[in-house]
Design a protein around this motif. Structure first.
Motif, PDB file in Angstrom:
ATOM      1  N   ILE A  15       0.846  -1.202   0.000  1.00 26.80           N
ATOM      2  CA  ILE A  15       0.000   0.000   0.000  1.00 26.80           C
ATOM      3  C   ILE A  15       0.877   1.247   0.000  1.00 26.80           C
ATOM      4  CG2 ILE A  15      -1.643   1.338   1.384  1.00 26.80           C
ATOM      5  CD1 ILE A  15      -2.877  -1.390   2.208  1.00 26.80           C
ATOM      6  N   GLU A  16       1.918   1.247   0.808  1.00 27.56           N
ATOM      7  CA  GLU A  16       2.824   2.395   0.864  1.00 27.56           C
ATOM      8  C   GLU A  16       3.478   2.638  -0.494  1.00 27.56           C
ATOM      9  OE1 GLU A  16       6.710   3.892   3.459  1.00 27.56           O
ATOM     10  OE2 GLU A  16       6.010   1.831   3.642  1.00 27.56           O
ATOM     11  N   MET A  17       3.942   1.587  -1.135  1.00 27.32           N
ATOM     12  CA  MET A  17       4.580   1.717  -2.438  1.00 27.32           C
ATOM     13  C   MET A  17       3.585   2.201  -3.500  1.00 27.32           C
ATOM     14  SD  MET A  17       7.059  -1.638  -2.481  1.00 27.32           S
ATOM     15  CE  MET A  17       7.889  -1.255  -4.024  1.00 27.32           C
ATOM     16  N   ALA A  18       2.356   1.711  -3.406  1.00 32.08           N
ATOM     17  CA  ALA A  18       1.339   2.118  -4.372  1.00 32.08           C
ATOM     18  C   ALA A  18       0.995   3.598  -4.220  1.00 32.08           C
ATOM     19  CB  ALA A  18       0.082   1.259  -4.214  1.00 32.08           C
ATOM     20  N   TRP A  19       1.042   4.122  -3.002  1.00 31.21           N
ATOM     21  CA  TRP A  19       0.750   5.540  -2.755  1.00 31.21           C
ATOM     22  C   TRP A  19       1.879   6.451  -3.216  1.00 31.21           C
ATOM     23  CZ3 TRP A  19      -3.178   8.625  -1.986  1.00 31.21           C
ATOM     24  CH2 TRP A  19      -4.360   8.126  -1.461  1.00 31.21           C
ATOM     25  N   GLU A  20       3.108   5.950  -3.190  1.00 30.09           N
ATOM     26  CA  GLU A  20       4.256   6.780  -3.546  1.00 30.09           C
ATOM     27  C   GLU A  20       4.218   7.141  -5.027  1.00 30.09           C
ATOM     28  OE1 GLU A  20       7.439   4.199  -2.422  1.00 30.09           O
ATOM     29  OE2 GLU A  20       7.356   4.791  -0.326  1.00 30.09           O
ATOM     30  N   ASP A  21       4.393   8.404  -5.330  1.00 34.97           N
ATOM     31  CA  ASP A  21       4.328   8.858  -6.721  1.00 34.97           C
ATOM     32  C   ASP A  21       5.448   8.300  -7.577  1.00 34.97           C
ATOM     33  OD1 ASP A  21       2.044  10.324  -6.273  1.00 34.97           O
ATOM     34  OD2 ASP A  21       3.100  12.211  -5.963  1.00 34.97           O
ATOM     35  N   GLN A  37      -2.888  -5.101 -11.662  1.00 38.98           N
ATOM     36  CA  GLN A  37      -4.280  -5.417 -11.326  1.00 38.98           C
ATOM     37  C   GLN A  37      -4.397  -6.024  -9.934  1.00 38.98           C
ATOM     38  OE1 GLN A  37      -7.006  -4.490 -13.033  1.00 38.98           O
ATOM     39  NE2 GLN A  37      -8.131  -5.245 -11.271  1.00 38.98           N
ATOM     40  N   GLU A  38      -3.467  -6.878  -9.569  1.00 40.26           N
ATOM     41  CA  GLU A  38      -3.481  -7.468  -8.229  1.00 40.26           C
ATOM     42  C   GLU A  38      -3.218  -6.400  -7.168  1.00 40.26           C
ATOM     43  OE1 GLU A  38      -1.976 -12.016  -8.930  1.00 40.26           O
ATOM     44  OE2 GLU A  38      -0.523 -10.394  -9.261  1.00 40.26           O
ATOM     45  N   THR A  39      -2.364  -5.444  -7.476  1.00 37.95           N
ATOM     46  CA  THR A  39      -2.117  -4.325  -6.564  1.00 37.95           C
ATOM     47  C   THR A  39      -3.398  -3.530  -6.369  1.00 37.95           C
ATOM     48  OG1 THR A  39       0.188  -4.179  -7.279  1.00 37.95           O
ATOM     49  CG2 THR A  39      -0.729  -2.257  -6.162  1.00 37.95           C
ATOM     50  N   ILE A  40      -4.101  -3.264  -7.446  1.00 38.30           N
ATOM     51  CA  ILE A  40      -5.363  -2.525  -7.380  1.00 38.30           C
ATOM     52  C   ILE A  40      -6.374  -3.288  -6.519  1.00 38.30           C
ATOM     53  CG2 ILE A  40      -7.352  -1.743  -8.742  1.00 38.30           C
ATOM     54  CD1 ILE A  40      -5.284  -1.154 -11.020  1.00 38.30           C
ATOM     55  N   GLU A  41      -6.428  -4.608  -6.678  1.00 34.75           N
ATOM     56  CA  GLU A  41      -7.352  -5.417  -5.880  1.00 34.75           C
ATOM     57  C   GLU A  41      -7.003  -5.346  -4.391  1.00 34.75           C
ATOM     58  OE1 GLU A  41      -7.450  -9.354  -7.532  1.00 34.75           O
ATOM     59  OE2 GLU A  41      -8.071  -8.599  -9.498  1.00 34.75           O
ATOM     60  N   ILE A  42      -5.715  -5.366  -4.072  1.00 34.28           N
ATOM     61  CA  ILE A  42      -5.300  -5.238  -2.668  1.00 34.28           C
ATOM     62  C   ILE A  42      -5.703  -3.869  -2.133  1.00 34.28           C
ATOM     63  CG2 ILE A  42      -3.276  -4.996  -1.151  1.00 34.28           C
ATOM     64  CD1 ILE A  42      -1.979  -7.270  -2.782  1.00 34.28           C
ATOM     65  N   MET A  43      -5.451  -2.827  -2.916  1.00 35.21           N
ATOM     66  CA  MET A  43      -5.816  -1.471  -2.491  1.00 35.21           C
ATOM     67  C   MET A  43      -7.322  -1.382  -2.254  1.00 35.21           C
ATOM     68  SD  MET A  43      -2.978   0.227  -2.303  1.00 35.21           S
ATOM     69  CE  MET A  43      -3.191   1.985  -2.494  1.00 35.21           C
ATOM     70  N   ARG A  44      -8.093  -1.961  -3.153  1.00 32.00           N
ATOM     71  CA  ARG A  44      -9.557  -1.915  -3.030  1.00 32.00           C
ATOM     72  C   ARG A  44     -10.037  -2.636  -1.769  1.00 32.00           C
ATOM     73  NH1 ARG A  44     -11.157  -3.549  -7.974  1.00 32.00           N
ATOM     74  NH2 ARG A  44     -11.671  -1.462  -8.658  1.00 32.00           N
TER      75      ARG A  44
END
Length: 93
Positions: A15-21, A37-44
């Motif tokens: 989640i932290e990595m996904a938030w980082e620009d 897509q799997e990252t998006i599913e985790i975020m969701r």
């Protein structure tokens, strides 16, 4: 999503990595073996709906989140000054 189970600390890092620009989805794939897509599913699944929508608006089309869209010459995942930052302040140089 594939049958991948992550520890809580790993989910927090994803989640932290996904938030980082500056961190592209390819870096998340390299470190954790999951696709965009799997990252998006985790975020969701891990975020409040309003936070997820805000995040999706931020990352859609953002060139720094996709390695193919980055400007040539930007191949790092962190700021050059990152190692010099301590307690949220840039150290004296």
């Amino acid at each position: 999503m594939q049958n991948k189970t992550f520890k809580e600390i790993q989910i927090d890092r994803i989640i932290e990595m996904a938030w980082e620009d500056r961190t592209p989805f390819e870096a998340i794939k390299f470190q954790f073996g999951i696709s965009e897509q799997e990252t998006i599913e985790i975020m969701r699944s891990e975020m409040k709906p309003s936070s997820f929508r805000m995040w999706r608006e931020r990352v859609q089309g953002r060139s720094t989140k996709h390695a193919k869209l980055r400007i040539n010459g930007i191949d790092r995942f962190k700021c050059k000054l990152q190692r010099q930052i301590t307690r949220n302040k840039i150290s004296k140089r």
